[in-house]
Scaffold this active site. Structure first.
Site, PDB file in Angstrom:
ATOM      1  N   HIS A  48       0.810  -1.219   0.000  1.00  0.00           N
ATOM      2  CA  HIS A  48       0.000   0.000   0.000  1.00  0.00           C
ATOM      3  C   HIS A  48       0.842   1.268   0.000  1.00  0.00           C
ATOM      4  O   HIS A  48       0.335   2.351   0.298  1.00  0.00           O
ATOM      5  CB  HIS A  48      -0.946   0.001   1.198  1.00  0.00           C
ATOM      6  N   GLY A  67      -2.063  -9.215  12.704  1.00  0.00           N
ATOM      7  CA  GLY A  67      -2.631  -7.889  12.937  1.00  0.00           C
ATOM      8  C   GLY A  67      -3.483  -7.356  11.813  1.00  0.00           C
ATOM      9  O   GLY A  67      -3.550  -6.138  11.611  1.00  0.00           O
ATOM     10  N   THR A  68      -4.169  -8.220  11.084  1.00  0.00           N
ATOM     11  CA  THR A  68      -5.014  -7.751   9.991  1.00  0.00           C
ATOM     12  C   THR A  68      -6.480  -8.046  10.274  1.00  0.00           C
ATOM     13  O   THR A  68      -6.823  -9.019  10.943  1.00  0.00           O
ATOM     14  CB  THR A  68      -4.624  -8.416   8.651  1.00  0.00           C
TER      15      THR A  68
END
Length: 238
Positions: free
Chosen positions: A108, A175-176
């Site tokens: 990203h 952590g998603t």
């Protein structure tokens, strides 16, 4: 052994970085639509530049946490014995690199990079941007924008990511939320190839049913434990 790790906002939030998801879709009282789309940049470039200047500046006030450091240690150990750890992150900060990781794939984009909408030139930049900023390649004033993948844009390095995932022996999601595609689909792609899947998260993600194994708790706690257990299991030196 070839390990593919995907990290998301949860690993950075533990270092103190704010996220949209943790603030009901707001960051500094701005909606995603106002600061994280190409249309927002075209409509109000000064607001968008200020928003990312603040986020870039916030990096100086945070540090990698034990999860970042543990992943870097695992990557180094796997590389030393002929294996590999492909580290793909949805985060735009530099905490993985500062924690010691190499060859991090930022799907990203990155806060510390800029690109020109006029000529497509990309470069590293730590300084603040304004609507008067000039591209060093084509000299277009107002051309530079944060090198961030905004909503509606295609993530970076997808060919490289898909190739690494196809070669992996183990897929790990850390952590998603499992809500943002295409990253949310990686676990399904891994399972279709018969790759073992593990989730390390504060709570079950949207795609939790696709994981073979899960450990829940703060990343700074569960990731170092998982890394230590894996290194012991496959007899890696710390």
């Amino acid at each position: 052994m070839r390990v593919f790790v995907l990290t998301g906002a949860g690993i950075s939030a533990e270092s103190g970085l704010k996220t949209f998801r943790d603030n009901d879709g707001l960051w500094e009282n701005h909606r995603v639509e106002d600061v994280a789309t190409p249309e927002a940049f075209a409509r109000n470039p000064a607001l968008v530049q200020r928003f990312y200047n603040l986020r870039r500046g916030a990096l100086a006030d945070v540090a990698p946490n034990p999860a970042h450091v543990a992943l870097a240690r695992l990557q180094q150990a796997l590389t030393a014995c002929g294996g590999a750890l492909t580290l793909v992150t949805q985060n735009v900060d530099n905490l993985h690199e500062r924690g010691g990781a190499a060859d991090v794939i930022h799907m990203h984009g990155e806060l510390a990079r800029v690109f020109c909408v006029a000529c497509g030139f990309h470069w590293d930049a730590q300084c603040d941007l304004t609507p008067q900023s000039q591209c060093p390649a084509c000299q277009t004033k107002g051309g530079p924008r944060p090198d961030i993948v905004w909503f509606g844009e295609m993530p970076y390095h997808m060919d490289k990511i898909e190739a690494a995932l196809a070669r992996a022996d183990l897929f790990v999601s850390i952590g998603t939320s499992g809500a943002v595609y295409p990253a949310a689909g990686f676990v399904q792609a891994a399972r279709e190839r018969g790759i073992q899947t593990i989730e390390l998260n504060m709570e079950p993600s949207h795609g939790s049913l696709y994981f073979d194994t899960a450990h829940y708790g703060p990343a700074g706690t569960v990731v170092p434990i998982w890394v230590a257990d894996l290194m012991t299991a496959i007899k890696l030196d710390a």
